[in-house]
Design a protein around this motif. Structure first.
Motif, PDB file in Angstrom:
ATOM      1  N   ILE A 223     -12.665   4.213 -11.676  1.00  0.00           N
ATOM      2  CA  ILE A 223     -11.720   3.949 -10.934  1.00  0.00           C
ATOM      3  C   ILE A 223     -10.773   2.774 -11.568  1.00  0.00           C
ATOM      4  O   ILE A 223     -11.341   1.960 -12.173  1.00  0.00           O
ATOM      5  N   ARG A 224      -9.425   3.009 -11.530  1.00  0.00           N
ATOM      6  CA  ARG A 224      -8.276   2.064 -12.254  1.00  0.00           C
ATOM      7  C   ARG A 224      -8.141   0.801 -11.211  1.00  0.00           C
ATOM      8  O   ARG A 224      -7.580  -0.133 -11.986  1.00  0.00           O
ATOM      9  N   TRP A 225      -8.334   0.921 -10.197  1.00  0.00           N
ATOM     10  CA  TRP A 225      -7.900   0.084  -9.038  1.00  0.00           C
ATOM     11  C   TRP A 225      -9.135  -0.728  -8.483  1.00  0.00           C
ATOM     12  O   TRP A 225      -9.974   0.098  -7.702  1.00  0.00           O
ATOM     13  N   LEU A 226      -9.228  -2.090  -8.725  1.00  0.00           N
ATOM     14  CA  LEU A 226     -10.489  -2.676  -7.906  1.00  0.00           C
ATOM     15  C   LEU A 226      -9.877  -3.820  -7.079  1.00  0.00           C
ATOM     16  O   LEU A 226      -9.007  -4.575  -7.374  1.00  0.00           O
ATOM     17  N   SER A 227     -10.552  -3.962  -6.079  1.00  0.00           N
ATOM     18  CA  SER A 227     -10.558  -5.186  -5.177  1.00  0.00           C
ATOM     19  C   SER A 227     -11.215  -6.381  -5.378  1.00  0.00           C
ATOM     20  O   SER A 227     -12.539  -6.285  -5.252  1.00  0.00           O
ATOM     21  N   VAL A 228     -10.719  -7.441  -5.785  1.00  0.00           N
ATOM     22  CA  VAL A 228     -11.603  -8.501  -6.210  1.00  0.00           C
ATOM     23  C   VAL A 228     -11.118 -10.073  -5.512  1.00  0.00           C
ATOM     24  O   VAL A 228      -9.916 -10.280  -5.242  1.00  0.00           O
ATOM     25  N   LEU A 229     -12.173 -10.665  -5.007  1.00  0.00           N
ATOM     26  CA  LEU A 229     -12.022 -11.915  -4.400  1.00  0.00           C
ATOM     27  C   LEU A 229     -12.337 -13.031  -5.501  1.00  0.00           C
ATOM     28  O   LEU A 229     -13.338 -13.189  -5.918  1.00  0.00           O
TER      29      LEU A 229
ATOM     30  N   PHE B 105      -9.986  -3.539   5.327  1.00  0.00           N
ATOM     31  CA  PHE B 105     -11.353  -4.208   5.395  1.00  0.00           C
ATOM     32  C   PHE B 105     -11.305  -5.519   4.410  1.00  0.00           C
ATOM     33  O   PHE B 105     -11.756  -6.568   4.431  1.00  0.00           O
ATOM     34  N   LYS B 106     -11.027  -4.858   2.985  1.00  0.00           N
ATOM     35  CA  LYS B 106     -11.220  -5.686   1.896  1.00  0.00           C
ATOM     36  C   LYS B 106      -9.922  -6.880   2.037  1.00  0.00           C
ATOM     37  O   LYS B 106     -10.371  -7.787   1.505  1.00  0.00           O
ATOM     38  N   LYS B 107      -8.742  -6.581   2.300  1.00  0.00           N
ATOM     39  CA  LYS B 107      -7.846  -7.382   2.448  1.00  0.00           C
ATOM     40  C   LYS B 107      -8.110  -8.453   3.376  1.00  0.00           C
ATOM     41  O   LYS B 107      -7.631  -9.619   2.809  1.00  0.00           O
ATOM     42  N   GLY B 108      -8.810  -8.317   4.472  1.00  0.00           N
ATOM     43  CA  GLY B 108      -9.205  -9.257   5.386  1.00  0.00           C
ATOM     44  C   GLY B 108      -9.899 -10.412   4.720  1.00  0.00           C
ATOM     45  O   GLY B 108     -10.005 -11.673   5.182  1.00  0.00           O
ATOM     46  N   PHE B 109     -10.669 -10.293   3.501  1.00  0.00           N
ATOM     47  CA  PHE B 109     -11.256 -11.276   2.892  1.00  0.00           C
ATOM     48  C   PHE B 109     -10.328 -12.163   2.021  1.00  0.00           C
ATOM     49  O   PHE B 109     -11.006 -12.906   1.003  1.00  0.00           O
ATOM     50  N   ASN B 110      -9.379 -11.825   1.764  1.00  0.00           N
ATOM     51  CA  ASN B 110      -8.156 -12.447   0.994  1.00  0.00           C
ATOM     52  C   ASN B 110      -8.651 -11.805  -0.384  1.00  0.00           C
ATOM     53  O   ASN B 110      -8.192 -12.600  -1.417  1.00  0.00           O
ATOM     54  N   ALA B 111      -9.023 -10.515  -0.626  1.00  0.00           N
ATOM     55  CA  ALA B 111      -9.231  -9.950  -2.002  1.00  0.00           C
ATOM     56  C   ALA B 111      -7.747  -9.376  -2.436  1.00  0.00           C
ATOM     57  O   ALA B 111      -6.933  -9.026  -1.688  1.00  0.00           O
ATOM     58  N   GLN B 112      -7.615  -9.696  -3.899  1.00  0.00           N
ATOM     59  CA  GLN B 112      -6.398  -9.049  -4.670  1.00  0.00           C
ATOM     60  C   GLN B 112      -6.779  -7.785  -5.228  1.00  0.00           C
ATOM     61  O   GLN B 112      -8.105  -7.410  -5.379  1.00  0.00           O
ATOM     62  N   VAL B 113      -5.628  -7.082  -5.613  1.00  0.00           N
ATOM     63  CA  VAL B 113      -5.874  -5.774  -6.208  1.00  0.00           C
ATOM     64  C   VAL B 113      -5.600  -5.818  -7.653  1.00  0.00           C
ATOM     65  O   VAL B 113      -4.578  -6.117  -8.198  1.00  0.00           O
ATOM     66  N   GLU B 114      -6.724  -5.547  -8.563  1.00  0.00           N
ATOM     67  CA  GLU B 114      -6.523  -5.525 -10.096  1.00  0.00           C
ATOM     68  C   GLU B 114      -6.169  -4.051 -10.505  1.00  0.00           C
ATOM     69  O   GLU B 114      -7.221  -3.147 -10.356  1.00  0.00           O
ATOM     70  N   GLU B 115      -5.362  -4.059 -11.262  1.00  0.00           N
ATOM     71  CA  GLU B 115      -5.001  -2.520 -11.894  1.00  0.00           C
ATOM     72  C   GLU B 115      -5.335  -2.636 -13.425  1.00  0.00           C
ATOM     73  O   GLU B 115      -4.845  -3.230 -14.042  1.00  0.00           O
ATOM     74  N   TYR B 116      -6.049  -1.583 -13.665  1.00  0.00           N
ATOM     75  CA  TYR B 116      -6.818  -1.621 -15.035  1.00  0.00           C
ATOM     76  C   TYR B 116      -6.058  -0.622 -15.844  1.00  0.00           C
ATOM     77  O   TYR B 116      -5.386   0.132 -15.425  1.00  0.00           O
ATOM     78  N   ILE B 117      -6.220  -0.742 -17.343  1.00  0.00           N
ATOM     79  CA  ILE B 117      -5.611  -0.124 -18.172  1.00  0.00           C
ATOM     80  C   ILE B 117      -5.744   1.298 -18.057  1.00  0.00           C
ATOM     81  O   ILE B 117      -4.755   2.446 -18.462  1.00  0.00           O
ATOM     82  N   GLY B 118      -7.042   1.795 -17.795  1.00  0.00           N
ATOM     83  CA  GLY B 118      -7.286   3.393 -17.872  1.00  0.00           C
ATOM     84  C   GLY B 118      -7.907   3.734 -18.999  1.00  0.00           C
ATOM     85  O   GLY B 118      -8.488   2.982 -19.903  1.00  0.00           O
ATOM     86  N   ASP B 119      -8.220   4.968 -19.092  1.00  0.00           N
ATOM     87  CA  ASP B 119      -8.893   5.888 -20.224  1.00  0.00           C
ATOM     88  C   ASP B 119      -8.024   6.031 -21.440  1.00  0.00           C
ATOM     89  O   ASP B 119      -6.767   6.447 -21.479  1.00  0.00           O
ATOM     90  N   PHE B 120      -8.723   6.295 -22.591  1.00  0.00           N
ATOM     91  CA  PHE B 120      -8.455   6.650 -23.717  1.00  0.00           C
ATOM     92  C   PHE B 120      -9.189   7.945 -24.196  1.00  0.00           C
ATOM     93  O   PHE B 120     -10.530   7.443 -24.450  1.00  0.00           O
TER      94      PHE B 120
END
Length: 414
Positions: free
Chosen positions: A154-160, A381-396
């Motif tokens: 997954i390229r998108w992760l929710s991180v606190l 649900f994840k937003k409620g904990f004040n998590a931000q979303v990190e978008e990663y570069i993806g596959d090569f």
């Protein structure tokens, strides 16, 4: 610089000292070696013999006679050092040719964009030079994908972010409703315990309930048993549960307190019958008393039908020196009122803080921030904990044997 196979100790030390994903670990290397018979620890050393880049690559059979290599969330290095990137991947191609590789996939654990939980870009990272460098070496970027995939991470992760924040501050920064739900789980007496590997069926039963509710199928029970063996010492299978008899006792105590307060208010009203403040307070207490009585009756009925102890929710977590990862979970929708999922997350956030871990990774979201997104509820649900979303570069993907690869694609065998 020199491109070499590095030792287990060199690899492990490097990953401990550099931000890396849990899959880029000695535990995973040993698992891959044991299960598939072959994995590769490939690094670059400087002129002083110091490891300055490293990656774990798995190896699998492709088109019967060839091999497919994959570095999950790797390799790990300073990707702003373009000279190092060029040397590593140029050398990697030579290494793969020597090992009869058909093609290789990598998905470096590096950020493309940092977003708010609603998708707004907070910070953007210019990776154009990196992408041009890799593509000049034949490593083709697979695009900025959204959603879930069966063949890539997954390229998108929710991180606190937990760094330099107290438990009090973390709670304060959460959404009001999330903070309230956490408080309610404590008041109800929701408890958390770690399941042993022999208790995996308790987790899996709740996992299956989640799959049935959301209409998806993920992994079988054997997968989670194996995961615990692979990451032994870095994995926690957690269960949120409640003892209803204890809960009834809490409610009884609360009821007695409310009734005592109501008597005091009645006395105040006898002395000041026109007091609006006391009349309002009396009305509120009457409502709370009735609500508490109703909860006591409902809980006693639940004990008769479902028993004293209820398993509410369960989840599996993996952690390393850098992150706590919330991987998979399940819950009994019939017991949503006890909010076991909130108790689980808060308990594990506190665990991460206690162990000096600075990031709490809620893991994947689709990257679709509309209300029509398939994971909209999960995102909220994840937003409620004040998590931000990190978008990663993806596959090569680098095709090492183009002719054979094209034939495999035509035959739909890749």
């Amino acid at each position: 610089m020199k491109f070499v196979q590095i030792s287990e100790d060199e690899f492990s030390t490097y990953m401990e000292d550099h931000f890396s994903h849990y899959t880029q670990s000695l535990a995973n290397y040993r698992h891959l070696t044991h299960q598939h018979g072959r994995a590769h620890l490939l690094g670059v050393k400087n002129d002083n013999g110091q490891v300055i880049a490293a990656g774990l690559f798995s190896e699998a059979r492709a088109l019967k006679f060839y091999k497919y290599f994959y570095s999950q969330r790797g390799p790990v290095m300073d990707y702003t050092n373009i000279e190092l990137v060029d040397f590593y991947f140029r050398s990697l191609t030579d290494y793969l040719k020597q090992h009869n590789c058909l093609f290789v996939r990598v998905d470096p654990y590096i950020l493309e964009n940092l977003h708010t939980a609603d998708g707004e870009i907070i910070e953007s990272y210019d990776r154009r030079m990196l992408i041009r460098t890799l593509e000049s070496l034949g490593y083709r970027h697979q695009g900025y994908t959204r959603g879930y995939s069966k063949i890539s991470q997954i390229r998108w992760l929710s991180v606190l972010d937990l760094q330099d924040k107290s438990e009090k501050q973390l709670l304060k920064e959460m959404d009001y409703q999330t903070r309230r739900n956490i408080k309610k789980t404590d008041q109800m007496g929701v408890q958390i315990r770690t399941l042993s590997i022999d208790e995996t069926p308790k987790f899996y039963e709740l996992m299956k309930m989640a799959e049935e509710k959301h209409g998806f199928t993920f992994r079988d029970e054997a997968y989670y048993r194996n995961l615990q063996r692979v990451y032994d010492g870095q994995i926690l299978l957690q269960l949120a549960y409640i003892n209803l008899e204890d809960y009834v006792q809490k409610l009884d105590v609360k009821l007695q307190q409310l009734q005592a307060q109501y008597k005091d208010v009645q006395k105040q009203l006898e002395e000041s019958p026109n007091s609006k403040k006391q009349k309002t307070k009396a009305t509120q207490l009457e409502q709370q008393i009735q609500s508490t009585k109703r909860k006591i009756d409902e809980t006693k009925q639940r004990i008769e039908t479902d028993g004293t102890e209820l398993n509410l929710a369960s989840a599996v977590y993996i952690y390393n020196d850098h992150e706590m990862y919330y991987l998979s979970s399940g819950s009994n929708p019939a017991y949503n009122r006890y909010m076991g999922a909130y108790a689980l997350q808060w308990e594990m956030i506190k665990f991460a803080k206690a162990h000096g871990i600075d990031r709490y990774n809620f893991y994947g979201v689709t990257g679709d921030f509309s209300e029509d997104a398939e994971d909209y509820g999960v995102q909220q649900f994840k937003k409620g904990f004040n998590a931000q979303v990190e978008e990663y570069i993806g596959d090569f993907i680098k095709v090492v044997k183009p002719g054979v690869y094209r034939l495999g694609q035509l035959a739909r065998q890749i």
